[in-house]
Enzyme design. Sequence first.
Site, PDB file in Angstrom:
ATOM      1  N   ASP A 171      -9.843  -3.868  -5.013  1.00 42.49           N
ATOM      2  CA  ASP A 171      -9.074  -2.761  -4.441  1.00 42.49           C
ATOM      3  C   ASP A 171      -9.235  -1.496  -5.288  1.00 42.49           C
ATOM      4  O   ASP A 171      -9.056  -1.535  -6.507  1.00 42.49           O
ATOM      5  CB  ASP A 171      -7.605  -3.170  -4.384  1.00 42.49           C
ATOM      6  CG  ASP A 171      -6.745  -2.262  -3.527  1.00 42.49           C
ATOM      7  OD1 ASP A 171      -7.108  -1.088  -3.342  1.00 42.49           O
ATOM      8  OD2 ASP A 171      -5.703  -2.740  -3.040  1.00 42.49           O
ATOM      9  N   HIS A 204      -7.531  -5.468   0.344  1.00 42.50           N
ATOM     10  CA  HIS A 204      -6.350  -4.687   0.673  1.00 42.50           C
ATOM     11  C   HIS A 204      -5.831  -5.126   2.041  1.00 42.50           C
ATOM     12  O   HIS A 204      -6.599  -5.277   2.990  1.00 42.50           O
ATOM     13  CB  HIS A 204      -6.772  -3.207   0.718  1.00 42.50           C
ATOM     14  CG  HIS A 204      -5.659  -2.251   0.645  1.00 42.50           C
ATOM     15  ND1 HIS A 204      -5.135  -1.782  -0.545  1.00 42.50           N
ATOM     16  CD2 HIS A 204      -4.956  -1.627   1.620  1.00 42.50           C
ATOM     17  CE1 HIS A 204      -4.166  -0.924  -0.299  1.00 42.50           C
ATOM     18  NE2 HIS A 204      -4.040  -0.806   1.010  1.00 42.50           N
ATOM     19  N   SER A 242       0.825  -1.196   0.000  1.00 50.82           N
ATOM     20  CA  SER A 242       0.000   0.000   0.000  1.00 50.82           C
ATOM     21  C   SER A 242       0.870   1.262   0.000  1.00 50.82           C
ATOM     22  O   SER A 242       1.619   1.495  -0.949  1.00 50.82           O
ATOM     23  CB  SER A 242      -0.962  -0.039   1.184  1.00 50.82           C
ATOM     24  OG  SER A 242      -1.962   0.947   1.082  1.00 50.82           O
TER      25      SER A 242
END
Length: 313
Positions: A253, A283, A155
């Site tokens: 996502d 995620h 991320s």
Amino acid sequence: MALDPVLQQLVDQLPSVPPGPVDYPTLRAQAAAMIPMIVGPGGRIDVASIEDRQIETRDAKVPLRIYRPSTEPTGTLHYIHGGGWAIGDLDTVDHTIRRLCRDLSMVVVASSYRLAPEHPFPAGFDDSLAAARWIAANRSSLGGDSLPAIIGGDSAGGNLAAAICIAMRDEPQEGRPFDAQLLLYPAVDLDAGENDYPSRVRDADPTLRRASLTVCVADYAQGADTADPRLSPLKADDLSRLPRALTVVLSVDPLRDEAVAYAGRLRDAGVRSELLEFDHLTHGFVHFAGIIPAAAEATDEVVARLQALLANG
């Protein structure tokens, strides 16, 4: 698209983020409190040794944690945690780093960074770059100078890893650069509008809503030019001569489409770039490998694909 049923049960237990300004201290406390649950019944994975240390820069002390495997090292992994550039630390990813250390049989150096919004861009980038430079200069005492070195993250950590690869390509440095990058559901276009990518419009991931993403980006950038490649690697003019890459995306996502576009641009620039996509996961799935069988299987596949990328590079 239906999520894995075991994962769905976990998602249903996660606290929701209330609308309005983000209470980051509360979210950080909640993330820390979740760790005993998501470590799983098997407990923390044993590794040969763990060492905490700091790098001192002009502006900060950057924390590192060095994990050494119980088997002969096959290389070095620099791992940068996610959390919207505002949440997370070395403790919140400890269980994940132990798994990667064992499964890759690599020395893993996890680094943290000053968090937004208290410390906006470029603090997180600068701290992560300092850690990457230190690792590149000390490969021989980590996983071995003749063995592969990878930089990766999930991320926001994937955002930082990708941006660092571009920055290190363009600067003189001590030691060999990284040989590969592992980008787990990375944010690579912080300059995007809410409707620029279909995956953002769908807003289908219950663990990362588009509105939360927008707030995190604003609180990290705080007025900086979001087209700066240090913030948006996808906006870089030149993506050639970068380390080979494995980019992992998730069908639900909101970050999926920009990560797919980045993997494609790397490939077009002559970089060996592979894309791995999972359905039915959300995620952050790598951190649930201790309690979600589907997440453990997917993490195993990531490890296998990364090893193949290194072997066939």
